[in-house]
Design a protein around this motif. Structure first.
Motif, PDB file in Angstrom:
ATOM      1  N   GLN A 114     -90.583  19.930 -97.562  1.00  0.00           N
ATOM      2  CA  GLN A 114     -91.224  20.114 -96.253  1.00  0.00           C
ATOM      3  C   GLN A 114     -92.513  19.313 -96.147  1.00  0.00           C
ATOM      4  O   GLN A 114     -92.796  18.723 -95.103  1.00  0.00           O
ATOM      5  CB  GLN A 114     -91.480  21.600 -95.987  1.00  0.00           C
ATOM      6  N   ALA A 115     -93.302  19.286 -97.215  1.00  0.00           N
ATOM      7  CA  ALA A 115     -94.551  18.521 -97.191  1.00  0.00           C
ATOM      8  C   ALA A 115     -94.273  17.039 -96.969  1.00  0.00           C
ATOM      9  O   ALA A 115     -94.969  16.374 -96.189  1.00  0.00           O
ATOM     10  CB  ALA A 115     -95.333  18.735 -98.487  1.00  0.00           C
ATOM     11  N   ALA A 116     -93.254  16.506 -97.644  1.00  0.00           N
ATOM     12  CA  ALA A 116     -92.905  15.086 -97.483  1.00  0.00           C
ATOM     13  C   ALA A 116     -92.455  14.801 -96.045  1.00  0.00           C
ATOM     14  O   ALA A 116     -92.885  13.815 -95.435  1.00  0.00           O
ATOM     15  CB  ALA A 116     -91.825  14.692 -98.484  1.00  0.00           C
ATOM     16  N   LEU A 117     -91.606  15.661 -95.519  1.00  0.00           N
ATOM     17  CA  LEU A 117     -91.115  15.448 -94.159  1.00  0.00           C
ATOM     18  C   LEU A 117     -92.230  15.601 -93.124  1.00  0.00           C
ATOM     19  O   LEU A 117     -92.326  14.817 -92.178  1.00  0.00           O
ATOM     20  CB  LEU A 117     -89.962  16.403 -93.857  1.00  0.00           C
ATOM     21  N   GLN A 118     -93.102  16.578 -93.332  1.00  0.00           N
ATOM     22  CA  GLN A 118     -94.209  16.786 -92.402  1.00  0.00           C
ATOM     23  C   GLN A 118     -95.222  15.649 -92.467  1.00  0.00           C
ATOM     24  O   GLN A 118     -95.906  15.377 -91.490  1.00  0.00           O
ATOM     25  CB  GLN A 118     -94.881  18.128 -92.660  1.00  0.00           C
ATOM     26  N   SER A 119     -95.295  14.956 -93.594  1.00  0.00           N
ATOM     27  CA  SER A 119     -96.227  13.832 -93.704  1.00  0.00           C
ATOM     28  C   SER A 119     -95.713  12.598 -92.971  1.00  0.00           C
ATOM     29  O   SER A 119     -96.456  11.635 -92.787  1.00  0.00           O
ATOM     30  CB  SER A 119     -96.483  13.485 -95.182  1.00  0.00           C
ATOM     31  N   GLY A 120     -94.427  12.617 -92.587  1.00  0.00           N
ATOM     32  CA  GLY A 120     -93.880  11.499 -91.834  1.00  0.00           C
ATOM     33  C   GLY A 120     -92.745  10.753 -92.517  1.00  0.00           C
ATOM     34  O   GLY A 120     -92.246   9.768 -91.980  1.00  0.00           O
ATOM     35  N   MET A 121     -92.335  11.214 -93.698  1.00  0.00           N
ATOM     36  CA  MET A 121     -91.191  10.584 -94.354  1.00  0.00           C
ATOM     37  C   MET A 121     -89.978  10.707 -93.423  1.00  0.00           C
ATOM     38  O   MET A 121     -89.777  11.737 -92.790  1.00  0.00           O
ATOM     39  CB  MET A 121     -90.859  11.274 -95.676  1.00  0.00           C
ATOM     40  N   ALA A 122     -89.167   9.657 -93.380  1.00  0.00           N
ATOM     41  CA  ALA A 122     -87.992   9.652 -92.515  1.00  0.00           C
ATOM     42  C   ALA A 122     -86.941  10.647 -93.006  1.00  0.00           C
ATOM     43  O   ALA A 122     -86.198  11.214 -92.207  1.00  0.00           O
ATOM     44  CB  ALA A 122     -87.395   8.254 -92.455  1.00  0.00           C
ATOM     45  N   ALA A 123     -86.864  10.836 -94.314  1.00  0.00           N
ATOM     46  CA  ALA A 123     -85.893  11.755 -94.904  1.00  0.00           C
ATOM     47  C   ALA A 123     -86.311  12.036 -96.338  1.00  0.00           C
ATOM     48  O   ALA A 123     -87.214  11.388 -96.882  1.00  0.00           O
ATOM     49  CB  ALA A 123     -84.481  11.171 -94.858  1.00  0.00           C
ATOM     50  N   TYR A 124     -85.643  12.988 -96.953  1.00  0.00           N
ATOM     51  CA  TYR A 124     -85.883  13.354 -98.350  1.00  0.00           C
ATOM     52  C   TYR A 124     -84.517  13.492 -99.013  1.00  0.00           C
ATOM     53  O   TYR A 124     -83.756  14.384 -98.678  1.00  0.00           O
ATOM     54  CB  TYR A 124     -86.650  14.676 -98.415  1.00  0.00           C
ATOM     55  N   TRP A 125     -84.205  12.567 -99.911  1.00  0.00           N
ATOM     56  CA  TRP A 125     -82.921  12.593-100.620  1.00  0.00           C
ATOM     57  C   TRP A 125     -83.165  13.035-102.047  1.00  0.00           C
ATOM     58  O   TRP A 125     -84.161  12.656-102.662  1.00  0.00           O
ATOM     59  CB  TRP A 125     -82.274  11.222-100.616  1.00  0.00           C
ATOM     60  N   THR A 126     -82.245  13.819-102.565  1.00  0.00           N
ATOM     61  CA  THR A 126     -82.426  14.356-103.912  1.00  0.00           C
ATOM     62  C   THR A 126     -81.568  13.618-104.939  1.00  0.00           C
ATOM     63  O   THR A 126     -80.521  13.060-104.617  1.00  0.00           O
ATOM     64  CB  THR A 126     -82.094  15.861-103.945  1.00  0.00           C
ATOM     65  N   LYS A 127     -82.072  13.620-106.163  1.00  0.00           N
ATOM     66  CA  LYS A 127     -81.360  13.063-107.310  1.00  0.00           C
ATOM     67  C   LYS A 127     -80.753  14.226-108.083  1.00  0.00           C
ATOM     68  O   LYS A 127     -81.335  15.294-108.104  1.00  0.00           O
ATOM     69  CB  LYS A 127     -82.322  12.315-108.244  1.00  0.00           C
ATOM     70  N   PRO A 128     -79.650  14.016-108.755  1.00  0.00           N
ATOM     71  CA  PRO A 128     -78.893  12.774-108.810  1.00  0.00           C
ATOM     72  C   PRO A 128     -78.228  12.504-107.468  1.00  0.00           C
ATOM     73  O   PRO A 128     -77.871  13.427-106.730  1.00  0.00           O
ATOM     74  CB  PRO A 128     -77.854  13.004-109.901  1.00  0.00           C
ATOM     75  N   LEU A 129     -78.094  11.217-107.158  1.00  0.00           N
ATOM     76  CA  LEU A 129     -77.521  10.808-105.889  1.00  0.00           C
ATOM     77  C   LEU A 129     -76.041  11.138-105.786  1.00  0.00           C
ATOM     78  O   LEU A 129     -75.304  11.012-106.755  1.00  0.00           O
ATOM     79  CB  LEU A 129     -77.666   9.290-105.721  1.00  0.00           C
ATOM     80  N   ASP A 130     -75.651  11.518-104.606  1.00  0.00           N
ATOM     81  CA  ASP A 130     -74.243  11.610-104.241  1.00  0.00           C
ATOM     82  C   ASP A 130     -73.868  10.186-103.827  1.00  0.00           C
ATOM     83  O   ASP A 130     -74.312   9.694-102.791  1.00  0.00           O
ATOM     84  CB  ASP A 130     -74.095  12.594-103.082  1.00  0.00           C
ATOM     85  N   PHE A 131     -73.081   9.483-104.646  1.00  0.00           N
ATOM     86  CA  PHE A 131     -72.830   8.057-104.431  1.00  0.00           C
ATOM     87  C   PHE A 131     -72.194   7.773-103.076  1.00  0.00           C
ATOM     88  O   PHE A 131     -72.605   6.852-102.367  1.00  0.00           O
ATOM     89  CB  PHE A 131     -71.952   7.494-105.539  1.00  0.00           C
ATOM     90  N   ARG A 132     -71.188   8.528-102.721  1.00  0.00           N
ATOM     91  CA  ARG A 132     -70.533   8.295-101.426  1.00  0.00           C
ATOM     92  C   ARG A 132     -71.487   8.624-100.283  1.00  0.00           C
ATOM     93  O   ARG A 132     -71.537   7.907 -99.279  1.00  0.00           O
ATOM     94  CB  ARG A 132     -69.252   9.096-101.322  1.00  0.00           C
ATOM     95  N   GLY A 133     -72.227   9.704-100.424  1.00  0.00           N
ATOM     96  CA  GLY A 133     -73.205  10.060 -99.398  1.00  0.00           C
ATOM     97  C   GLY A 133     -74.292   9.009 -99.250  1.00  0.00           C
ATOM     98  O   GLY A 133     -74.714   8.682 -98.140  1.00  0.00           O
ATOM     99  N   PHE A 134     -74.737   8.456-100.369  1.00  0.00           N
ATOM    100  CA  PHE A 134     -75.750   7.401-100.343  1.00  0.00           C
ATOM    101  C   PHE A 134     -75.201   6.171 -99.614  1.00  0.00           C
ATOM    102  O   PHE A 134     -75.859   5.604 -98.741  1.00  0.00           O
ATOM    103  CB  PHE A 134     -76.169   7.037-101.769  1.00  0.00           C
ATOM    104  N   SER A 135     -73.978   5.773 -99.967  1.00  0.00           N
ATOM    105  CA  SER A 135     -73.363   4.604 -99.322  1.00  0.00           C
ATOM    106  C   SER A 135     -73.179   4.847 -97.824  1.00  0.00           C
ATOM    107  O   SER A 135     -73.429   3.951 -97.008  1.00  0.00           O
ATOM    108  CB  SER A 135     -72.017   4.283 -99.974  1.00  0.00           C
ATOM    109  N   GLN A 136     -72.769   6.043 -97.451  1.00  0.00           N
ATOM    110  CA  GLN A 136     -72.616   6.364 -96.038  1.00  0.00           C
ATOM    111  C   GLN A 136     -73.963   6.330 -95.322  1.00  0.00           C
ATOM    112  O   GLN A 136     -74.058   5.871 -94.183  1.00  0.00           O
ATOM    113  CB  GLN A 136     -71.963   7.736 -95.854  1.00  0.00           C
ATOM    114  N   SER A 137     -75.003   6.789 -95.998  1.00  0.00           N
ATOM    115  CA  SER A 137     -76.338   6.758 -95.398  1.00  0.00           C
ATOM    116  C   SER A 137     -76.790   5.318 -95.151  1.00  0.00           C
ATOM    117  O   SER A 137     -77.414   5.026 -94.135  1.00  0.00           O
ATOM    118  CB  SER A 137     -77.349   7.478 -96.292  1.00  0.00           C
TER     119      SER A 137
END
Length: 175
Positions: A145-168
């Motif tokens: 929430q702090a990252a998003l409220q500071s103006g980050m466009a999104a917050y993605w978590t690791k480990p990455l979902d490879f297909r989700g990352f590619s779709q993004s």
């Protein structure tokens, strides 16, 4: 010793997943949510792609394995160049010099933290408009929430979902 052994197995599984992904044909785009918790629509981050020069993605990340995974996933597209900066200071310099289309920002860097890097990017008129996405293993709701409220466009978590990352990436830059 058990912790080291578990970490080794995890790393091996990640490498196996990357290798398997590089052998798969590119799947056609399908609706998919951006990896990790995110704020807002990823499709509104960048203007529609043009037939002009390639896009540039700056990944500010000190972990070589994470950098390798993102490089491999992005390389499958062919229209995006990935540049990796291993420290916050280097990332700030690269952002000014390269003017990337997107910055992926690890939140825990060895010199200055991701939130401070983001604050400095926003404070500099040369980099203030570059979309930034937090990429972190930290899944604490307060940090997200702090990252998003500071103006980050999104917050993605690791480990990455490879297909989700590619779709993004498809959502951000077009298929």
């Amino acid at each position: 010793l058990a912790t080291i052994e578990d970490a080794g197995r995890t790393l091996l599984a990640l490498v196996d997943r990357v290798l398997a992904l590089t052998r798969e044909p590119q799947a056609p785009p399908a609706p998919h949510r951006a990896p990790g918790a995110s704020g807002g629509s990823a499709s509104t981050l960048l203007p529609p792609p043009s037939a002009g020069p390639r896009h540039r993605l700056l990944y500010i990340e000190d972990n070589a394995v994470n950098a390798m995974i993102v490089r491999e996933l992005v390389a499958r597209r062919g229209d995006i160049e990935t540049v990796v900066a291993e420290t916050g200071e280097e990332g700030l310099r690269q952002a000014v010099a390269l003017q990337p289309s997107l910055v992926l920002l690890d939140m825990q860097l060895p010199d200055i933290g991701g939130p401070e890097v983001f604050r400095r990017l926003r404070a500099d008129p040369r980099t203030a408009a570059i979309p930034c996405i937090a990429l972190s293993a930290n899944v604490m709701q307060a940090d997200i929430q702090a990252a998003l409220q500071s103006g980050m466009a999104a917050y993605w978590t690791k480990p990455l979902d490879f297909r989700g990352f590619s779709q993004s990436l498809d959502d951000l830059f077009g298929p």
